[in-house]
Design an enzyme around this catalytic site. Structure first.
Site, PDB file in Angstrom:
ATOM      1  N   PHE A  93      44.318  37.497  43.703  1.00 33.36           N
ATOM      2  CA  PHE A  93      43.080  37.876  44.158  1.00 33.36           C
ATOM      3  C   PHE A  93      41.910  37.407  43.009  1.00 33.36           C
ATOM      4  O   PHE A  93      42.248  37.839  41.833  1.00 33.36           O
ATOM      5  CB  PHE A  93      42.861  39.196  44.245  1.00 33.36           C
ATOM      6  CG  PHE A  93      41.868  39.694  44.987  1.00 33.36           C
ATOM      7  CD1 PHE A  93      41.520  39.893  46.399  1.00 33.36           C
ATOM      8  CD2 PHE A  93      40.770  40.287  44.573  1.00 33.36           C
ATOM      9  CE1 PHE A  93      40.597  40.313  47.073  1.00 33.36           C
ATOM     10  CE2 PHE A  93      39.544  40.935  45.046  1.00 33.36           C
ATOM     11  CZ  PHE A  93      39.525  40.813  46.375  1.00 33.36           C
TER      12      PHE A  93
ATOM     13  N   ASP B  31      48.721  45.378  40.466  1.00 38.43           N
ATOM     14  CA  ASP B  31      47.453  45.515  41.131  1.00 38.43           C
ATOM     15  C   ASP B  31      47.859  45.835  42.720  1.00 38.43           C
ATOM     16  O   ASP B  31      48.553  45.168  43.415  1.00 38.43           O
ATOM     17  CB  ASP B  31      46.473  44.208  41.348  1.00 38.43           C
ATOM     18  CG  ASP B  31      45.307  44.686  41.892  1.00 38.43           C
ATOM     19  OD1 ASP B  31      45.079  45.573  42.966  1.00 38.43           O
ATOM     20  OD2 ASP B  31      44.408  43.904  41.568  1.00 38.43           O
TER      21      ASP B  31
ATOM     22  N   TYR C 243      39.282  51.547  49.324  1.00 39.11           N
ATOM     23  CA  TYR C 243      38.489  51.427  50.646  1.00 39.11           C
ATOM     24  C   TYR C 243      39.164  50.447  51.398  1.00 39.11           C
ATOM     25  O   TYR C 243      38.883  50.072  52.603  1.00 39.11           O
ATOM     26  CB  TYR C 243      37.153  50.883  50.158  1.00 39.11           C
ATOM     27  CG  TYR C 243      37.210  49.526  49.173  1.00 39.11           C
ATOM     28  CD1 TYR C 243      37.347  48.365  49.758  1.00 39.11           C
ATOM     29  CD2 TYR C 243      36.766  49.437  47.964  1.00 39.11           C
ATOM     30  CE1 TYR C 243      37.384  47.140  48.947  1.00 39.11           C
ATOM     31  CE2 TYR C 243      36.746  48.664  47.171  1.00 39.11           C
ATOM     32  CZ  TYR C 243      37.065  47.244  47.612  1.00 39.11           C
ATOM     33  OH  TYR C 243      37.141  46.168  46.699  1.00 39.11           O
ATOM     34  N   LYS C 244      40.647  50.295  51.106  1.00 35.70           N
ATOM     35  CA  LYS C 244      41.220  49.259  52.285  1.00 35.70           C
ATOM     36  C   LYS C 244      42.146  50.248  53.200  1.00 35.70           C
ATOM     37  O   LYS C 244      41.562  51.037  54.044  1.00 35.70           O
ATOM     38  CB  LYS C 244      42.095  48.236  51.444  1.00 35.70           C
ATOM     39  CG  LYS C 244      41.132  47.158  50.848  1.00 35.70           C
ATOM     40  CD  LYS C 244      41.748  46.118  49.733  1.00 35.70           C
ATOM     41  CE  LYS C 244      40.681  45.207  49.220  1.00 35.70           C
ATOM     42  NZ  LYS C 244      41.231  44.535  48.096  1.00 35.70           N
TER      43      LYS C 244
ATOM     44  N   ARG D  38      43.509  35.762  58.987  1.00 38.28           N
ATOM     45  CA  ARG D  38      44.189  36.976  58.433  1.00 38.28           C
ATOM     46  C   ARG D  38      43.941  38.101  59.247  1.00 38.28           C
ATOM     47  O   ARG D  38      42.817  38.563  59.742  1.00 38.28           O
ATOM     48  CB  ARG D  38      43.724  37.332  57.209  1.00 38.28           C
ATOM     49  CG  ARG D  38      44.457  38.321  56.333  1.00 38.28           C
ATOM     50  CD  ARG D  38      43.938  38.713  54.964  1.00 38.28           C
ATOM     51  NE  ARG D  38      42.781  39.303  55.078  1.00 38.28           N
ATOM     52  CZ  ARG D  38      42.148  39.727  53.719  1.00 38.28           C
ATOM     53  NH1 ARG D  38      42.869  39.798  52.854  1.00 38.28           N
ATOM     54  NH2 ARG D  38      40.834  40.365  54.024  1.00 38.28           N
TER      55      ARG D  38
END
Ligand SMILES: *Cc1c(COP(=O)(O)O)cnc(C)c1O
Length: 420
Positions: free
Chosen positions: A139, A209, A234-235, A379
């Site tokens: 990421f 992570d 927040y995911k 995705r």
């Protein structure tokens, strides 16, 4: 929370799932009741909860309470009425989701900031080692922050290597191995126990992570003996846009490592107003500044929803949802880049297609919100708390119609496909 177990193996379903199959799965879904706890628009099938989780119905009232009662009425007294210890209290609510002890996790700042603190602290803890290793294609913020972190430590350097070369790259100069548990594009999942053991055998600290895995797959940091971890709320955790992130520091390191962001909230006695920094003991030293209480309130509400949820039920349902879309993709001959084995992936499915961007836009126009990841990835996020099997079946049907009819070629594809 069933530490140390892997998700139930769910055999990949080769036959397309029918609408009746999907409804039958919904009828026995142990997580079905959670759907009603989220406010989702009627005309949307939301397959992007791995990027921004949905709004829990309880959150607006909780936010209003923080604003009007806690802030408006209680004013500064609120710091003594639950605010000041919120980072630790809420960290303890995340702990069972990641296989940590309650006093090994705090919330605050962002994932990027926690990464910086953990990397610099890790590098400084062992002056004989100078290298941070991470994966090419990780990421972006992880690599960007690592670049910034090594620039702050004299002699330190960042080595970014392809996944297949990671093991060979570990050596006696490696200070920290930084890996993202579930890959944001492909959904590939690292074997946490095996990679942690590899890093530790090489004498390095293991920093995970968990942004794309927390709330999606069972995680056992303590079981794996991991040193450090960060993650996003927040995911899959639905904490709200830009919600405070979490940091895990294994107990054995808490007082041995020092945060480079030596702010007053991490001081042993913040309200003694001393000129000199003295780090607090335990996780408190990883705080920097004043907690953002408005967004913290939204996060705590979302986490209360997770209390008591069996992570293995989440993983099993994720696997079922994945199979529905994988079968739809297979029927179209799409190139699925996500692993078929549920133990080797997270909770999103990605297809590679030269027109992935146009297909993503066409799906969004039809109410199926997924996303495009450069250069050619469609995705689709599968959030077991608020997606039914029927939702995902419908999304698969719309995907089939979009690809089969090539409706994505038509710039006026905003006309809705009717799925019955
Ligand atoms: C989402 C995500 C982040 C987000 O970092 P922010 O500091 O919140 O912007 C970081 N790392 C990974 C792997 C992510 O998926």
């Amino acid at each position: 929370m069933g530490r140390g177990q892997t998700p139930d193996p769910v055999l990949f379903r080769k036959e397309p799932v029918t609408l009746e199959d999907a409804r039958a799965l919904d009828a026995t879904d142990p997580l079905a009741a959670y759907r009603d706890k989220f406010a989702l628009p009627e005309d949307v099938i939301y397959l992007d909860g791995n990027s921004l989780g949905a709004l829990p119905k309880a959150t607006p009232a909780a936010l209003a309470d923080v604003a009007t009662r806690q802030w408006g009425n209680r004013l500064i007294r609120s710091w003594n009425e639950g605010w000041i210890e919120a980072p630790q209290r809420i960290g303890a609510k995340i702990a069972p989701l990641i296989g940590a002890a309650p006093d090994e996790v705090i919330i605050g700042d962002t994932t990027s900031t926690h990464l910086f603190k953990a990397l610099v602290a890790g590098l400084r803890s062992n002056p004989d080692r100078h290298t941070v290793i991470s994966e090419a294609g990780n990421f972006p913020t992880d690599l960007h922050i690592a670049e910034g972190a090594v620039a702050c430590v004299p002699g330190a350097r960042l080595k970014v290597v392809a996944r297949e070369n990671l093991a060979a790259a570990l050596d006696d100069d490696t200070a920290v191995l930084l890996l993202t548990h579930v890959h944001y594009k492909t959904s590939d999942r690292f074997d946490m126990a095996a990679w942690t053991a590899r890093a530790r055998d090489a004498g390095a600290l293991m920093l995970w992570d968990l942004s794309h895995s927390v709330g999606a797959v069972p995680i056992d940091l303590n079981g794996a003996n991991a040193d450090l971890a960060v993650g996003c709320t927040y995911k899959y955790l639905n904490g709200g846009p830009g919600a405070p992130a979490f940091l895990y520091v294994a107990k054995r390191w808490q007082d041995a490592l020092a945060s480079p962001l030596s702010g007053w909230m991490g001081h042993a006695a913040p309200f003694a107003f001393e000129d000199t920094y003295r780090p607090a003991l335990g996780m408190k030293r990883w705080l920097a500044g004043t907690p953002a209480m408005l967004s913290t309130g939204a996060l705590e509400t979302a986490l209360d929803l997770w209390a008591g949820i069996d992570q293995h039920a989440v993983a099993s349902k994720s696997a079922q949802l994945f199979d529905i879309l994988a079968a739809a993709g297979d029927a179209l001959g799409l190139d699925c880049v996500s692993p078929r084995d549920p133990a080797k992936r997270g909770s999103h499915i990605s297809f590679r297609h030269p027109h992935a961007y146009e297909i993503t836009q066409a799906l969004i126009a039809c109410g199926v919100i997924g996303d495009f990841r450069d250069p050619d990835i469609l995705r689709l996020g599968l959030t077991p708390l608020y997606l039914s099997h029927e939702d995902v079946w419908r999304a698969g049907k719309i995907l089939r119609d979009t690809v089969e009819t090539e409706s994505w070629r038509d710039p006026a594809y905003s006309q809705r496909l009717v799925v019955t």
